[in-house]
Design a protein around this motif. Sequence first.
Motif, PDB file in Angstrom:
ATOM      1  N   TYR A 205     -35.674 -12.516  -8.253  1.00  8.95           N
ATOM      2  CA  TYR A 205     -34.764 -13.440  -8.805  1.00  8.95           C
ATOM      3  C   TYR A 205     -34.977 -13.968 -10.186  1.00  8.95           C
ATOM      4  O   TYR A 205     -34.004 -13.989 -11.221  1.00  8.95           O
ATOM      5  N   ILE A 206     -36.188 -14.722 -10.198  1.00 10.64           N
ATOM      6  CA  ILE A 206     -36.407 -15.390 -11.465  1.00 10.64           C
ATOM      7  C   ILE A 206     -36.777 -14.462 -12.546  1.00 10.64           C
ATOM      8  O   ILE A 206     -36.240 -14.461 -13.767  1.00 10.64           O
ATOM      9  N   GLN A 207     -37.243 -13.143 -12.299  1.00  2.66           N
ATOM     10  CA  GLN A 207     -37.562 -12.393 -13.348  1.00  2.66           C
ATOM     11  C   GLN A 207     -36.113 -11.446 -13.954  1.00  2.66           C
ATOM     12  O   GLN A 207     -36.284 -10.869 -15.070  1.00  2.66           O
ATOM     13  N   HIS A 208     -35.212 -11.497 -13.141  1.00  2.00           N
ATOM     14  CA  HIS A 208     -34.132 -10.791 -13.283  1.00  2.00           C
ATOM     15  C   HIS A 208     -33.138 -11.819 -14.418  1.00  2.00           C
ATOM     16  O   HIS A 208     -32.365 -11.380 -15.128  1.00  2.00           O
ATOM     17  N   HIS A 244     -42.473  -3.416  -9.596  1.00  2.00           N
ATOM     18  CA  HIS A 244     -41.947  -2.732 -10.795  1.00  2.00           C
ATOM     19  C   HIS A 244     -42.110  -3.894 -11.905  1.00  2.00           C
ATOM     20  O   HIS A 244     -42.161  -5.088 -11.407  1.00  2.00           O
ATOM     21  N   GLY A 245     -41.755  -3.552 -13.049  1.00  2.00           N
ATOM     22  CA  GLY A 245     -41.676  -4.545 -14.226  1.00  2.00           C
ATOM     23  C   GLY A 245     -40.370  -5.123 -14.340  1.00  2.00           C
ATOM     24  O   GLY A 245     -39.515  -4.848 -13.464  1.00  2.00           O
ATOM     25  N   MET A 246     -40.144  -5.442 -15.578  1.00  2.00           N
ATOM     26  CA  MET A 246     -38.507  -5.757 -15.828  1.00  2.00           C
ATOM     27  C   MET A 246     -38.289  -5.875 -17.404  1.00  2.00           C
ATOM     28  O   MET A 246     -39.254  -6.363 -17.992  1.00  2.00           O
ATOM     29  N   ASN A 247     -37.150  -5.642 -17.800  1.00  2.00           N
ATOM     30  CA  ASN A 247     -36.823  -5.414 -19.339  1.00  2.00           C
ATOM     31  C   ASN A 247     -35.452  -6.093 -19.377  1.00  2.00           C
ATOM     32  O   ASN A 247     -34.633  -5.895 -18.657  1.00  2.00           O
ATOM     33  N   ALA A 248     -35.175  -6.528 -20.885  1.00  3.19           N
ATOM     34  CA  ALA A 248     -33.932  -6.989 -21.219  1.00  3.19           C
ATOM     35  C   ALA A 248     -33.154  -5.565 -21.339  1.00  3.19           C
ATOM     36  O   ALA A 248     -33.630  -4.479 -21.706  1.00  3.19           O
ATOM     37  N   LYS A 249     -31.998  -5.854 -20.817  1.00  2.00           N
ATOM     38  CA  LYS A 249     -30.992  -4.411 -20.952  1.00  2.00           C
ATOM     39  C   LYS A 249     -29.612  -4.839 -21.530  1.00  2.00           C
ATOM     40  O   LYS A 249     -28.775  -4.361 -20.879  1.00  2.00           O
ATOM     41  N   SER A 250     -29.735  -5.953 -22.543  1.00  2.00           N
ATOM     42  CA  SER A 250     -28.447  -6.183 -23.065  1.00  2.00           C
ATOM     43  C   SER A 250     -28.248  -5.963 -24.649  1.00  2.00           C
ATOM     44  O   SER A 250     -29.561  -5.759 -25.204  1.00  2.00           O
ATOM     45  N   ARG A 251     -27.191  -6.010 -25.176  1.00  2.00           N
ATOM     46  CA  ARG A 251     -27.013  -5.698 -26.634  1.00  2.00           C
ATOM     47  C   ARG A 251     -27.222  -7.127 -27.417  1.00  2.00           C
ATOM     48  O   ARG A 251     -27.270  -7.973 -26.407  1.00  2.00           O
ATOM     49  N   ALA A 252     -27.250  -7.109 -28.450  1.00  2.00           N
ATOM     50  CA  ALA A 252     -27.402  -8.232 -29.461  1.00  2.00           C
ATOM     51  C   ALA A 252     -26.157  -9.311 -28.928  1.00  2.00           C
ATOM     52  O   ALA A 252     -26.678 -10.740 -29.056  1.00  2.00           O
ATOM     53  N   ASP A 253     -25.063  -9.030 -28.469  1.00  2.00           N
ATOM     54  CA  ASP A 253     -24.273 -10.010 -28.062  1.00  2.00           C
ATOM     55  C   ASP A 253     -24.136 -10.636 -26.586  1.00  2.00           C
ATOM     56  O   ASP A 253     -23.449 -11.291 -26.317  1.00  2.00           O
ATOM     57  N   GLY A 254     -25.401 -10.247 -26.137  1.00  2.00           N
ATOM     58  CA  GLY A 254     -25.456 -10.534 -24.729  1.00  2.00           C
ATOM     59  C   GLY A 254     -24.688  -9.688 -23.477  1.00  2.00           C
ATOM     60  O   GLY A 254     -24.944  -9.780 -22.235  1.00  2.00           O
TER      61      GLY A 254
END
Length: 411
Positions: A205-208, A244-254
């Motif tokens: 939850y937190i990592q997401h 597993h790890g976790m990464n940002a998956k968004s564009r510059a506009d969020g």
Amino acid sequence: MSDGPSVSVNGRTYRYPRRPTVVVCIDGGEPEYFDRAVAVGVAPAIARFRAQGVSRLARCVVPSFTNPNNLSIVTGVPPAVHGICGNYFYDPATGREVMMNDPAFLRCGTLLAALAQAGARSIVITAKDKLRRLLGHGMTGICFSSEKANQVTKDEHGIERVTDLVPLPVPDVYSAELSEYVLAAGLALLEREQPDIMYLSLTDYIQHKHPPGDPVATRFYAMLDRYFGAFDRAGAVLGITADHGMNAKSRADGTPHVVYLRPLLDTLLGPGRARVILPITDPYVVHHGALGSFATIYLDRAADLPAVLARLRATQGIAEVWDNAEGCRRFELAPDRVGHVLVVAERHVVLGKAPEEHDLSLLEEPLRSHGGVTEQTVPFVLNRPLGAAYARRDGELRNFDIFDYALNGVA
Ligand SMILES: [Zn+2]
């Protein structure tokens, strides 16, 4: 603690626990979270394990999702052997898409069940109830989830009145406390039940929601560290890894950076000729909107395969495209549990079915997710040093080596 026999499970032999042995799986535990927490001085136990025990990196199973990795950790083998290749899959036998939460899908036994069979006192606590039956399959002992801690029975979970054990309210399924409850219950049971072996599986939850270095994430890792310190002081051998790890998956506009697969396939093949399966799908959609960096595709017509592979390989945001045989070899998956095509997205990209099938309004923060090769690196930590034989080993570690190292490797 009693002495017991070594047990052999799925081609590995494990020494019977000589001390209480606790393995914690931090769901979504990208290694940078620890680095940040140690850097600001709120993770003294982890800092101590780094100095005096083992702190390395390991590779998890791809698709880097929760169920395949949790099952690899407790069986010691990749999904090609245990059969759980996603949280969710298409069952060609029934023509239905189903959650992979049922032990009927599991193709081998777990270490926990084997140790219990050999006389060890075994305990499994998970955050989300979806994993409970898989992890506890065939095991006598205590097995429950913090999500449903107020619904345990002796018959089903091997324990009663868990809520008396933990001075915390039963947490919401979407909360950091869901993980804390697992650790608090585990620590209380370590003292009360004197188990030989314990597996504690947290929630992401937190990592997401929060990247490494974010104050909320750092607070969460400081909390984890307090429990790690307590397990260590209680004399346990402690192993820590992640599914597993976790990464940002968004564009510059969020907004989420999504490659939608179905419109692309419909244009190429005509409508309805391909079925897109997103194995991240689980009942907890607020985490990720069912958007991860791995997808598998079933084709109506085998003859379409070359065109589909070529089209996907030419698509921006997609990192890897494999046919079933090559993909299953590369990722050690069971060919009958994934489709004709396996697709992996780039680091900051996720794969979707079609825009209308993902309710992005549920996402409260810019999307962070997992599933790809770029979320494959996870921590591999032990609170004690290795004996000579294991210390000499080089070569890469898998997260599902953690029980081997905790039981066989520690000095
Ligand atoms: Zn997970």
